[in-house]
Motif scaffolding. Structure first.
Motif, mmCIF file in Angstrom:
data_model
loop_
_atom_site.group_PDB
_atom_site.id
_atom_site.type_symbol
_atom_site.label_atom_id
_atom_site.label_comp_id
_atom_site.label_asym_id
_atom_site.label_seq_id
_atom_site.Cartn_x
_atom_site.Cartn_y
_atom_site.Cartn_z
ATOM 1 N N ALA A 46 -18.595 73.108 -41.805
ATOM 2 C CA ALA A 46 -19.582 73.720 -40.759
ATOM 3 C C ALA A 46 -18.729 74.509 -39.585
ATOM 4 O O ALA A 46 -19.261 75.483 -39.045
ATOM 5 N N PHE A 47 -17.624 74.282 -39.631
ATOM 6 C CA PHE A 47 -16.862 74.989 -38.230
ATOM 7 C C PHE A 47 -16.513 76.112 -38.804
ATOM 8 O O PHE A 47 -16.625 77.213 -37.732
ATOM 9 N N ALA A 48 -16.570 76.743 -39.875
ATOM 10 C CA ALA A 48 -16.310 78.279 -40.287
ATOM 11 C C ALA A 48 -17.539 78.989 -39.609
ATOM 12 O O ALA A 48 -17.408 80.427 -38.992
ATOM 13 N N ASP A 49 -18.652 78.465 -39.809
ATOM 14 C CA ASP A 49 -20.104 79.159 -39.139
ATOM 15 C C ASP A 49 -19.808 79.417 -38.039
ATOM 16 O O ASP A 49 -20.229 80.267 -37.309
ATOM 17 N N GLU A 50 -19.355 78.305 -37.178
ATOM 18 C CA GLU A 50 -19.015 78.035 -35.904
ATOM 19 C C GLU A 50 -18.293 79.332 -35.490
ATOM 20 O O GLU A 50 -18.481 80.087 -34.437
ATOM 21 N N LEU A 51 -17.183 79.455 -35.989
ATOM 22 C CA LEU A 51 -16.054 80.646 -35.660
ATOM 23 C C LEU A 51 -16.633 81.927 -36.074
ATOM 24 O O LEU A 51 -16.565 82.885 -35.139
ATOM 25 N N LEU A 52 -17.483 82.171 -37.046
ATOM 26 C CA LEU A 52 -18.040 83.501 -37.265
ATOM 27 C C LEU A 52 -19.142 83.849 -36.173
ATOM 28 O O LEU A 52 -19.342 84.943 -35.797
ATOM 29 N N SER A 53 -19.814 82.879 -35.606
ATOM 30 C CA SER A 53 -20.768 83.058 -34.604
ATOM 31 C C SER A 53 -19.992 83.652 -33.230
ATOM 32 O O SER A 53 -20.588 84.554 -32.862
ATOM 33 N N ILE A 54 -18.746 83.152 -33.136
ATOM 34 C CA ILE A 54 -17.994 83.586 -32.045
ATOM 35 C C ILE A 54 -17.657 84.781 -32.215
ATOM 36 O O ILE A 54 -17.719 85.815 -31.566
ATOM 37 N N GLU A 55 -17.056 84.972 -33.600
ATOM 38 C CA GLU A 55 -16.577 86.411 -33.749
ATOM 39 C C GLU A 55 -17.885 87.520 -33.645
ATOM 40 O O GLU A 55 -17.477 88.507 -33.078
ATOM 41 N N ARG A 56 -19.067 87.246 -33.957
ATOM 42 C CA ARG A 56 -20.044 88.323 -33.638
ATOM 43 C C ARG A 56 -20.187 88.476 -32.141
ATOM 44 O O ARG A 56 -20.825 89.529 -31.790
ATOM 45 N N ASP A 57 -20.022 87.561 -31.368
ATOM 46 C CA ASP A 57 -20.406 87.653 -29.902
ATOM 47 C C ASP A 57 -19.162 88.152 -29.166
ATOM 48 O O ASP A 57 -19.678 89.037 -27.950
ATOM 49 N N TYR A 58 -18.050 88.300 -29.529
ATOM 50 C CA TYR A 58 -16.921 88.949 -28.915
ATOM 51 C C TYR A 58 -16.118 89.796 -29.782
ATOM 52 O O TYR A 58 -15.576 89.583 -30.897
ATOM 53 N N PRO A 59 -16.094 90.973 -29.468
ATOM 54 C CA PRO A 59 -15.396 92.240 -30.059
ATOM 55 C C PRO A 59 -13.809 92.009 -30.344
ATOM 56 O O PRO A 59 -13.211 92.528 -31.051
ATOM 57 N N TYR A 60 -13.153 91.066 -29.347
ATOM 58 C CA TYR A 60 -11.879 90.929 -29.450
ATOM 59 C C TYR A 60 -11.366 89.780 -30.037
ATOM 60 O O TYR A 60 -10.188 89.427 -30.109
ATOM 61 N N VAL A 61 -12.418 89.216 -30.996
ATOM 62 C CA VAL A 61 -12.057 88.047 -31.565
ATOM 63 C C VAL A 61 -12.498 88.382 -33.110
ATOM 64 O O VAL A 61 -13.350 88.886 -33.563
ATOM 65 N N SER A 62 -11.671 87.856 -34.138
ATOM 66 C CA SER A 62 -11.820 88.058 -35.747
ATOM 67 C C SER A 62 -11.360 86.730 -35.879
ATOM 68 O O SER A 62 -11.054 85.858 -35.468
ATOM 69 N N VAL A 63 -12.321 86.361 -37.371
ATOM 70 C CA VAL A 63 -11.990 85.028 -38.104
ATOM 71 C C VAL A 63 -11.420 85.376 -39.584
ATOM 72 O O VAL A 63 -11.981 86.102 -40.215
ATOM 73 N N ALA A 64 -10.382 84.627 -39.394
ATOM 74 C CA ALA A 64 -9.500 84.379 -40.940
ATOM 75 C C ALA A 64 -10.292 83.069 -41.588
ATOM 76 O O ALA A 64 -10.028 81.858 -41.184
ATOM 77 N N ASN A 65 -11.370 83.667 -42.570
ATOM 78 C CA ASN A 65 -12.101 82.447 -43.078
ATOM 79 C C ASN A 65 -11.247 81.614 -44.401
ATOM 80 O O ASN A 65 -11.571 82.250 -45.616
ATOM 81 N N VAL A 66 -10.301 80.904 -43.955
ATOM 82 C CA VAL A 66 -9.831 80.235 -44.941
ATOM 83 C C VAL A 66 -10.683 79.264 -45.669
ATOM 84 O O VAL A 66 -10.457 78.949 -46.905
ATOM 85 N N THR A 67 -11.377 78.780 -45.120
ATOM 86 C CA THR A 67 -12.659 77.955 -45.509
ATOM 87 C C THR A 67 -13.191 78.274 -46.694
ATOM 88 O O THR A 67 -13.221 77.764 -47.900
#
Length: 158
Positions: free
Chosen positions: A85-106
């Motif tokens: 479930a943490f992956a979805d949480e990180l993807l939510s942060i990525e959508r909110d902040y343009p300076y953040v990206s997510v490497a979705n190893v999950t």
């Protein structure tokens, strides 16, 4: 300045000394495996706090969040919990902040099992540590994330 075996709360408390003090151009934040019992909202809030603090202190620094590989649900329930479930949480942060990206190893890790891999084929300890093969896959997912869709638009190489 990473330290193995730590969790997202530790990252929050050590952020100023271990990250911001060095004024890095890029920060990789990869918590989750040791946070299995951490509530998803707490994990998300701690990660959001770290990204906001980094950006406030170092507005030109890019931030990559790393969604963890999964623990072996057949081996030891002490490690299993909210990691997926943490992956979805990180993807939510990525959508909110343009300076953040997510490497979705999950997602990469889940895809291995969908292609017939057994957990013991991709682990160093059969519980929660990657073997050399998965370490290389981590690197590929990070590179794909850094280089964007031009690297492998159809994900066929993962």
């Amino acid at each position: 300045t990473a330290v193995g075996g730590k969790n997202v709360s530790w990252g929050q408390s050590e952020l100023d000394e271990r990250v911001i003090a060095y004024s890095p151009d890029v920060v990789f934040i990869g918590f989750g495996m040791n946070d299995g019992k951490t509530p998803v909202d707490r994990y998300g809030a701690a990660t959001r706090d770290m990204t906001a603090r980094i950006h406030a202190a170092l507005p030109d620094t890019e931030i990559m969040l790393i969604a963890t590989m999964l623990p072996n649900y057949e081996a030891d329930s002490n490690w299993c919990g909210n990691q997926e479930a943490f992956a979805d949480e990180l993807l939510s942060i990525e959508r909110d902040y343009p300076y953040v990206s997510v490497a979705n190893v999950t997602e990469m890790h889940k895809a291995l099992f969908g292609r017939g891999k057994r957990y013991r084929d991709v682990t160093g300890n059969n519980i929660n540590h990657p073997n050399d093969f998965v370490v290389r896959l981590y690197a590929q997912v990070l590179l794909k994330t850094m280089l964007g869709d031009a690297f492998c638009a159809d994900n066929s190489d993962i």
